[in-house]
Design an enzyme around this catalytic site. Structure first.
Site, PDB file in Angstrom:
ATOM      1  N   ASP A 127       0.847  -1.190   0.000  1.00 35.51           N
ATOM      2  CA  ASP A 127       0.000   0.000   0.000  1.00 35.51           C
ATOM      3  C   ASP A 127       0.886   1.244   0.000  1.00 35.51           C
ATOM      4  O   ASP A 127       1.937   1.245  -0.633  1.00 35.51           O
ATOM      5  CB  ASP A 127      -0.947  -0.028   1.204  1.00 35.51           C
ATOM      6  N   HIS A 132      -3.763   6.040   3.513  1.00 35.55           N
ATOM      7  CA  HIS A 132      -4.490   4.825   3.139  1.00 35.55           C
ATOM      8  C   HIS A 132      -3.820   3.567   3.683  1.00 35.55           C
ATOM      9  O   HIS A 132      -4.476   2.684   4.255  1.00 35.55           O
ATOM     10  CB  HIS A 132      -4.598   4.745   1.614  1.00 35.55           C
ATOM     11  N   SER A 177     -11.388  -1.487  -0.027  1.00 35.73           N
ATOM     12  CA  SER A 177     -10.045  -1.470   0.554  1.00 35.73           C
ATOM     13  C   SER A 177     -10.032  -2.112   1.937  1.00 35.73           C
ATOM     14  O   SER A 177      -9.284  -3.055   2.201  1.00 35.73           O
ATOM     15  CB  SER A 177      -9.520  -0.036   0.644  1.00 35.73           C
TER      16      SER A 177
END
Length: 503
Positions: A227, A277, A448
């Site tokens: 990520d 994120h 996600s």
């Protein structure tokens, strides 16, 4: 709207026409470069062709584009081209190739002869693990010769950025960058407090995760998360990773993303999250069962290896493609890693990432990928890349309540494997997670978080059954899901019952 549809149709027909010309010219012994259509398509025209493919098939692959489209895209992407080479589609690992150096030499000779340049100015990068090189190509004829070389698996523009020219960022396949540094106070009805003071997110109960903890907490299993990295400000994913009821585990952080406009740059910008994120994803899967009153992760005793491989969730640009590829090979080569979770993607296939995924899969890793998150503007898009690959397990989010309704920003489709409840019916609230900042919380949802949640559940199963293979773990997840044995056409096997999965 009618004019736009006619324009797209014309461009697609142009693409098919040039492709047919390519097939005709393939039979010629001599190739005259002046026979090629060297009209440079604009990025907007290229994007419309990509859009038409996605709307018709759900996917876009450069191998299906005409030579003119391929050349135009490479021209708009700094003239850099990625070449996957090998004697067959299965010949993608350098260590398994007996004549890879000879093939590369032949390919470079073809390029330098036609481009009238030197190898030093042509070759940008040669991968040490996979059969991949990056080169500079300016002549359309060179691309034609490469496409027709039997030892070339694919030729793709390496730095074409769809979203730079899209009419809206929503069309980029991810509804934006996916980044955010918010901190939000949680509503009391969205969590339950358990010893030694951790908050259990509301949606964990929809999958019986707290019940499963009586038999497995993920101990002994290592999850690799690809990520945007991990926040340096969140100690529960760093120095306090073994806080509270979490103990005896390790966290490692790596960086493979190069934040530079220079294509030949190789120095990464480290492993720290600069987006937010990645912090949410690692927290969802592995945050400790802490004594600080903050959300716990699914596999709170699992080990974590985090890779900062991209600047944000939309995989565009040379360095992001390379960063993700290198993260997959790095995790593939790590014998401790059993599970890989990646909540990033695109609706454009990327050859080097395909190779990286296949490499890690060949090493026995169980790979979970986000099925897609965006706004209603891109609701026509189904499962995104690389979640659509057969080597990956695709996950999406659904709304709370009976039946299956995808969450407001989630995708669905035939390649989807599992779902996770991600959105409250009454309030629309998503899943509580650790914030980017110390001692703070946030809400994050979409496919996600659904993906990271499923990776955590898989860790619970593998921890309970350490001698199992990837196939056995995946089969157990399927058999413990709400739709088994009938696979839904949009939501796969549905919600996993974690308590049943660890029986």
């Amino acid at each position: 709207m009618k004019n736009k549809i006619l324009k797209i149709t014309a461009l697609v027909l142009l693409s098919f026409t040039v492709a047919c010309n390519d097939d005709f010219e393939e039979g010629n012994n001599q190739v005259n470069g002046t026979d090629f259509n060297k009209e440079l398509l604009s990025p907007q025209q290229i994007n419309e062709i990509i859009d038409a493919s996605v709307e018709n098939t759900g996917q876009f692959h450069w191998e299906n584009a005409s030579l003119q489209v391929l050349w135009s895209a490479s021209q708009h992407g700094s003239n850099i081209v990625t070449i996957g080479y090998g004697t067959s589609k299965e010949d993608y690992i350098k260590a398994n190739s007996t004549n890879s150096d000879k093939i590369v030499a032949t390919i470079l000779n073809t390029i330098t002869e036609n481009e009238k340049g030197s190898i030093e100015k042509t070759l940008i990068y040669k991968d040490e693990v996979l059969n991949i090189i990056d080169v500079i190509v300016t002549d359309q004829k060179t691309l034609y010769l490469l496409r027709n070389n039997k030892n070339v698996r694919y030729v793709e523009p390496a730095d074409y950025r769809y979203s730079n020219y899209a009419q809206t960022n929503q069309r980029s396949g991810g509804g934006g960058s996916g980044c955010g540094f918010e901190a939000t106070t949680l509503v009391s009805s969205d969590y339950t407090t358990i010893t030694p003071g951790a908050k259990v997110p509301w949606n964990f109960y929809n999958h019986n995760i707290p019940t499963a903890w009586a038999k497995s907490t993920g101990a002994g299993v290592t999850i690799g998360v690809i990520d945007t990295g991990v926040s340096p400000s969140q100690s529960l994913l760093g120095s306090n990773f073994n806080n509270g009821a979490s103990s005896g585990r390790t966290v490692q952080k790596f960086g493979t993303y190069v934040d530079s406009a220079l294509l030949w740059a190789t120095t990464t910008d480290g492993f720290n999250d600069q987006c937010g994120h990645g912090t949410s994803m690692t927290a969802t899967a592995t945050a400790p069962r802490n004594n600080k009153g903050l959300p716990v992760g699914v596999a709170y005793n699992a080990n974590l290896i985090s890779y900062r491989a991209s600047a944000n969730v939309v995989l565009e640009g040379y360095h992001e493609h390379k960063g993700v590829q290198n993260a997959f090979t790095g995790l593939g080569n790590n014998s401790n890693v059993k599970i890989i979770s990646m909540s990033m993607g695109h609706f454009i296939s990327i050859g080097r990432i395909v190779d990286g995924v296949r490499y890690a899969h060949g090493k026995g890793k169980l790979i979970f990928c986000a099925g897609g998150t965006s706004t209603s503007f891109t609701s026509f898009v189904g499962v995104i890349f690389p979640a659509w690959m057969p080597e990956t397990v695709a996950v999406t989010g659904i709304k709370e309540g009976a039946g299956y309704t995808k969450c407001s920003i989630c995708h669905s489709g035939a390649q989807m494997d599992f779902t996770v409840v991600m959105e409250r019916k009454a309030t629309g609230n998503t899943a509580p997670v650790l914030s980017y900042y110390e001692n703070m919380t946030d809400y994050v949802g979409g496919s996600s978080v659904a993906t990271a949640t499923t990776a955590g559940i898989a860790a619970l199963v593998w921890s309970k059954n350490p001698s199992w293979t990837r196939a056995q773990v995946l089969t157990k997840l399927q058999k413990s899901s709400s739709n088994y044995p009938t696979r839904d056409s949009k939501f796969g096997y549905g919600n996993i019952n974690a308590a049943l999965a660890v029986q």
